[in-house]
Design a protein around this motif. Structure first.
Motif, short mmCIF file in Angstrom:
data_model
loop_
_atom_site.label_atom_id
_atom_site.label_comp_id
_atom_site.label_asym_id
_atom_site.label_seq_id
_atom_site.Cartn_x
_atom_site.Cartn_y
_atom_site.Cartn_z
N ARG A 128 0.83 -1.20 -0.06
CA ARG A 128 -0.03 0.20 0.01
C ARG A 128 0.93 1.02 -0.09
NH1 ARG A 128 -4.34 -1.69 4.38
NH2 ARG A 128 -5.59 -3.39 3.37
N GLY A 129 1.11 1.78 -1.19
CA GLY A 129 1.96 2.79 -1.49
C GLY A 129 3.42 2.75 -1.08
N LEU A 130 3.79 1.54 -1.10
CA LEU A 130 5.16 1.27 -0.81
C LEU A 130 5.60 0.00 -1.57
CD1 LEU A 130 5.55 1.62 2.99
CD2 LEU A 130 6.65 3.24 1.44
N LEU A 131 6.74 -0.04 -2.05
CA LEU A 131 7.47 -1.38 -2.66
C LEU A 131 8.04 -2.27 -1.10
CD1 LEU A 131 9.43 -0.27 -5.87
CD2 LEU A 131 7.04 -1.09 -5.39
N ILE A 132 7.89 -3.63 -1.33
CA ILE A 132 8.08 -4.29 -0.29
C ILE A 132 9.04 -5.46 -0.94
CG2 ILE A 132 7.36 -5.98 1.47
CD1 ILE A 132 6.15 -3.06 1.91
N ASP A 133 10.32 -5.36 -0.14
CA ASP A 133 11.32 -6.30 -0.29
C ASP A 133 11.02 -7.62 -0.17
OD1 ASP A 133 14.03 -7.36 -1.10
OD2 ASP A 133 14.38 -6.84 1.02
N THR A 134 10.22 -8.28 -0.82
CA THR A 134 9.62 -9.64 -0.61
C THR A 134 10.57 -10.93 -1.11
OG1 THR A 134 8.43 -9.37 -2.85
CG2 THR A 134 7.30 -9.26 -0.33
N HIS A 135 11.55 -10.78 -2.31
CA HIS A 135 12.23 -11.93 -2.47
C HIS A 135 11.77 -13.10 -3.14
CE1 HIS A 135 16.10 -10.60 -0.08
NE2 HIS A 135 15.73 -9.75 -0.95
N ASP A 136 10.34 -12.82 -3.56
CA ASP A 136 9.57 -13.81 -4.14
C ASP A 136 9.30 -13.91 -5.46
OD1 ASP A 136 7.72 -11.73 -3.92
OD2 ASP A 136 6.33 -12.78 -2.58
N THR A 137 9.81 -12.86 -6.26
CA THR A 137 9.51 -12.94 -7.49
C THR A 137 10.83 -12.82 -8.58
OG1 THR A 137 9.44 -10.58 -7.44
CG2 THR A 137 7.41 -11.71 -7.45
N PRO A 138 10.62 -13.17 -9.66
CA PRO A 138 12.00 -12.77 -10.66
C PRO A 138 12.46 -11.33 -10.39
CG PRO A 138 10.42 -14.21 -11.65
CD PRO A 138 9.74 -13.81 -10.46
N VAL A 139 13.85 -11.15 -10.68
CA VAL A 139 14.55 -9.81 -10.90
C VAL A 139 13.67 -9.15 -11.90
CG1 VAL A 139 16.52 -8.64 -11.51
CG2 VAL A 139 16.60 -10.83 -10.33
N PRO A 140 12.81 -7.87 -11.57
CA PRO A 140 12.36 -7.11 -12.68
C PRO A 140 13.00 -6.19 -13.54
CG PRO A 140 11.90 -6.31 -10.32
CD PRO A 140 13.00 -7.46 -10.08
N ASP A 141 12.71 -5.66 -14.54
CA ASP A 141 13.46 -4.99 -15.45
C ASP A 141 14.09 -3.67 -14.88
OD1 ASP A 141 12.81 -6.54 -17.75
OD2 ASP A 141 11.28 -5.46 -18.23
N PRO A 142 13.40 -2.66 -14.00
CA PRO A 142 14.15 -1.99 -13.42
C PRO A 142 15.50 -2.15 -12.66
CG PRO A 142 11.84 -1.60 -13.04
CD PRO A 142 11.98 -2.85 -13.45
N VAL A 143 15.37 -3.67 -11.91
CA VAL A 143 16.50 -3.79 -11.25
C VAL A 143 17.77 -4.09 -12.09
CG1 VAL A 143 17.13 -5.46 -9.51
CG2 VAL A 143 14.85 -4.30 -9.25
N TRP A 144 17.27 -4.98 -13.24
CA TRP A 144 18.23 -5.41 -14.17
C TRP A 144 18.81 -4.09 -14.95
CZ3 TRP A 144 20.17 -9.69 -13.89
CH2 TRP A 144 19.33 -10.78 -13.80
N ALA A 145 17.96 -3.04 -15.10
CA ALA A 145 18.56 -1.79 -15.72
C ALA A 145 19.71 -1.24 -14.47
CB ALA A 145 17.53 -0.88 -15.98
N LEU A 146 19.19 -0.96 -13.30
CA LEU A 146 20.34 -0.68 -12.25
C LEU A 146 21.56 -1.46 -12.18
CD1 LEU A 146 17.99 0.62 -9.33
CD2 LEU A 146 19.58 1.92 -10.65
N TYR A 147 21.40 -2.90 -12.30
CA TYR A 147 22.36 -3.69 -12.26
C TYR A 147 23.33 -3.40 -13.30
CZ TYR A 147 24.97 -8.14 -12.94
OH TYR A 147 25.67 -9.06 -13.19
N GLU A 148 22.78 -3.17 -14.77
CA GLU A 148 23.98 -3.05 -15.72
C GLU A 148 24.83 -1.73 -15.30
OE1 GLU A 148 22.20 -2.95 -19.55
OE2 GLU A 148 21.78 -5.16 -19.47
N LEU A 149 23.86 -0.69 -14.71
CA LEU A 149 24.46 0.48 -14.41
C LEU A 149 25.66 0.17 -13.32
CD1 LEU A 149 24.23 3.81 -14.76
CD2 LEU A 149 23.04 3.45 -12.73
N ALA A 150 25.29 -0.46 -12.26
CA ALA A 150 26.19 -0.63 -11.29
C ALA A 150 27.51 -1.57 -11.90
CB ALA A 150 25.62 -1.70 -10.10
N SER A 151 27.05 -2.55 -12.72
CA SER A 151 28.24 -3.40 -13.51
C SER A 151 29.34 -2.50 -13.99
CB SER A 151 27.60 -4.40 -14.45
OG SER A 151 26.83 -5.26 -13.84
N ARG A 152 28.66 -1.32 -14.52
CA ARG A 152 29.73 -0.35 -15.07
C ARG A 152 30.77 0.06 -14.17
NH1 ARG A 152 24.93 1.64 -17.88
NH2 ARG A 152 24.90 0.56 -20.03
N ARG A 153 30.51 0.39 -12.91
CA ARG A 153 31.21 1.08 -11.94
C ARG A 153 31.78 0.03 -11.08
NH1 ARG A 153 30.07 4.39 -7.47
NH2 ARG A 153 32.12 4.80 -7.60
#
Lengths: 282, 248
Positions: A216-241
């Motif tokens: 409800r109005g917040l994202l919850i860190d549930t660790h119960d779903t596959p990695v979603p696209d926005p997290v993959w995009a951030l991962y690519e950004l992090a991988s560059r650093r």
């Protein structure tokens, strides 16, 4: 005392979870390392340690805890640290990690990762606790950025500023959870990209990738779903650093067959290689 | 406010909804506070369901969750491991179900089997070592996971049926008082209902009584053949079950 350098490890791994014990005992899942929840193996004997010893013969192991409570104002408990060190001496892990949070105070343990205000007062407490942990464990500590659902009126710095100062003062290292950055960034309105640009990349030894759910109005860190696209995009950004790091898919609930997680891990490997390839081409 | 005071306030909010922490939080904290309030209870409920799986199956979701709620509100955890949470849950169930003693007994069995699962390792005694034992003077060492509990109901039959996905029998009192021994053989937790004589013998062994003394006590009122059969049978079953790890 300044802790010694923690060697890097480049690879792609999974968490060792009970539904997959048999896979890891019977076959040879193609992972470069496994991560175990330390507390699940801080036991006297029986099947958990039997499984861990067998897995350790085949794979490097990272130990990841949830009960250290590095942010407790009344300090880290010595009996817990001694048990943790016993396990670390047995496992000889890549490293020992836990979370930047507190789980309890004055004898109460919530078994949840509770948020800390990012203030100089908190920084002093956390750094004193890290010094004690590193002395008892006789190895550097690795700390993970948490997901959080609250901020504090007294906050004086960003989470990534806090992590940077914490590493500088104690010599500890970081486990960067990309999903947690996304979840907390969405919940609190900070830029995940600024976070990734602001952490001390040279201190990062491990990366977690996971999924989350919308509450409800917040994202919850549930660790119960596959990695979603926005997290993959951030991962690519992090991988560059980031330099050489151990990358892991973290799934703690609705755990699918091992094959699904191995496929997801291949995506992580391909995306990191793609970033490196583009970096080389540039 | 110091970090310690803030953490005390946060703890009090989680436990009782005490609102003092509110002004220390940023933005609109209602939704975030609710997440932590819920997560604390959800984690403990999940831990109790995991540890007391057969009791949960016996009571059903509604009955179990009501008991879990009562327990969680009255017993905040203190240990660093969730595995320690629930040791006193059988006592809570005893209070909530005074006319259904099988409920607390099932919970005791769930708890004790879970403790045996990851309890200390011990090697069962070898046949070579057995051959060299002087049984008159030997003090037996039993595996450290062994626990013995008195039961008044057929909780073991209920537990076993649930474990095998069969319809459990109706709860009923046992015709005479009995006990259950729980232990781990190699990696596998075990349980067995035992009669009064074995319970007595195990109590003596666990108290450090030499085996010769255990035999003397058990033989009282029996003829030699009866006593020999009883004691020989007990010792054979203990050895076969991997209960004995030393005899010196």
């Amino acid at each position: 005392m300044r802790e010694p350098t923690l060697p890097t490890f480049q690879g792609f791994g999974l968490g060792l979870r009970p539904p997959h014990y048999q896979d890891f005992l019977a076959g040879e899942p193609q992972v470069d390392f496994v991560e175990v929840i330390s507390e699940n193996f801080m036991v006297r004997g029986g099947r958990p340690l039997h499984v861990l010893d067998a897995v350790r013969e085949r794979y490097p192991v990272a130990m990841h805890g949830v009960s250290m409570s590095i942010g407790s104002a009344d300090g880290v408990k010595l009996d817990y640290l001694k048990r943790l060190k016993q396990l670390a001496d047995r496992v000889r892990p890549l490293w020992v990690s836990d979370h930047l949070c507190w789980t309890g105070v004055e004898g109460f343990n919530s078994h949840d990762l509770l948020p800390l205000p990012y203030t100089e007062d908190t920084l002093k407490t956390v750094c004193a606790n890290i010094d004690r942990v590193q002395d008892v464990l006789e190895r550097p500590l690795v700390l993970e950025n948490p997901s959080s659902y609250l901020t504090f009126a007294d906050d004086e710095m960003t989470e990534w500023g806090f992590l940077s100062e914490m590493c500088a003062r104690t010599g500890c290292y970081l486990l960067l959870d990309i999903n947690n950055i996304y979840v907390s960034g969405t919940n609190h309105g900070f830029s995940p990209e600024a976070y990734i640009a602001g952490v001390p990349a040279e201190r990062v030894r491990q990366v977690h990738l996971a999924g989350h759910s919308a509450g409800r109005g917040l994202l919850i860190d549930t660790h119960d779903t596959p990695v979603p696209d926005p997290v993959w995009a951030l991962y690519e950004l992090a991988s560059r650093r980031l330099g050489q790091v151990a990358v892991m898919i973290e799934r703690d609930d609705d755990i699918p067959p091992l094959g699904e997680l191995l496929s997801e891990l291949e995506i992580a490997r391909a995306r990191a290689n793609g970033v490196r390839g583009r970096g080389l081409a540039a | 406010m110091s970090l310690l005071d803030l953490q005390r306030g946060f703890r009090d909010y989680i436990l009782s909804g005490a609102p003092e922490i509110g002004p220390r939080l940023g933005g609109d904290p209602a939704a975030g506070l609710a997440v932590y309030h819920h997560a604390y209870r959800a984690q403990l409920f999940a831990g109790l369901r995991d540890t007391f799986e057969k009791t949960w199956a016996w009571l059903g979701d509604e009955g179990f969750d009501a008991a879990a709620r009562r327990h969680v509100e009255a017993h905040p955890p203190s240990s660093w491991t969730l595995g320690d949470y629930g040791e006193d849950f059988p006592a809570t169930l005893n209070t909530l179900y005074p006319d259904d003693p099988e409920v607390a007994e099932l919970a005791w069995l769930d708890w004790t089997l879970r403790r045996a699962f990851d309890g200390p390792n011990a090697e069962a005694i070898s046949p070579e070592a057995l051959a060299a034992v002087d049984w008159d003077t030997a003090v037996l060492t039993l595996v450290p996971t062994l626990k013995v509990g008195e039961v008044a109901t057929n909780c073991a039959a209920i537990w076993g049926a649930i474990a095998e996905d069969q319809t459990p029998p109706a709860a009923e009192p046992l015709p005479q008082a009995a006990a259950i021994r729980v232990w781990r053989q190699t990696l596998s937790p075990q349980y067995r209902t035992i009669e009064a004589a074995e319970h007595h013998a195990l109590s003596l062994v666990l108290a450090g009584e030499p085996f010769g003394g255990v035999c003397t006590t058990l033989s009282e009122g029996m003829d030699e053949a009866q006593a020999s059969q009883l004691i020989g049978g007990l010792l054979a079953s203990w050895i076969q079950d991997g209960l004995v790890c030393g005899a010196e």
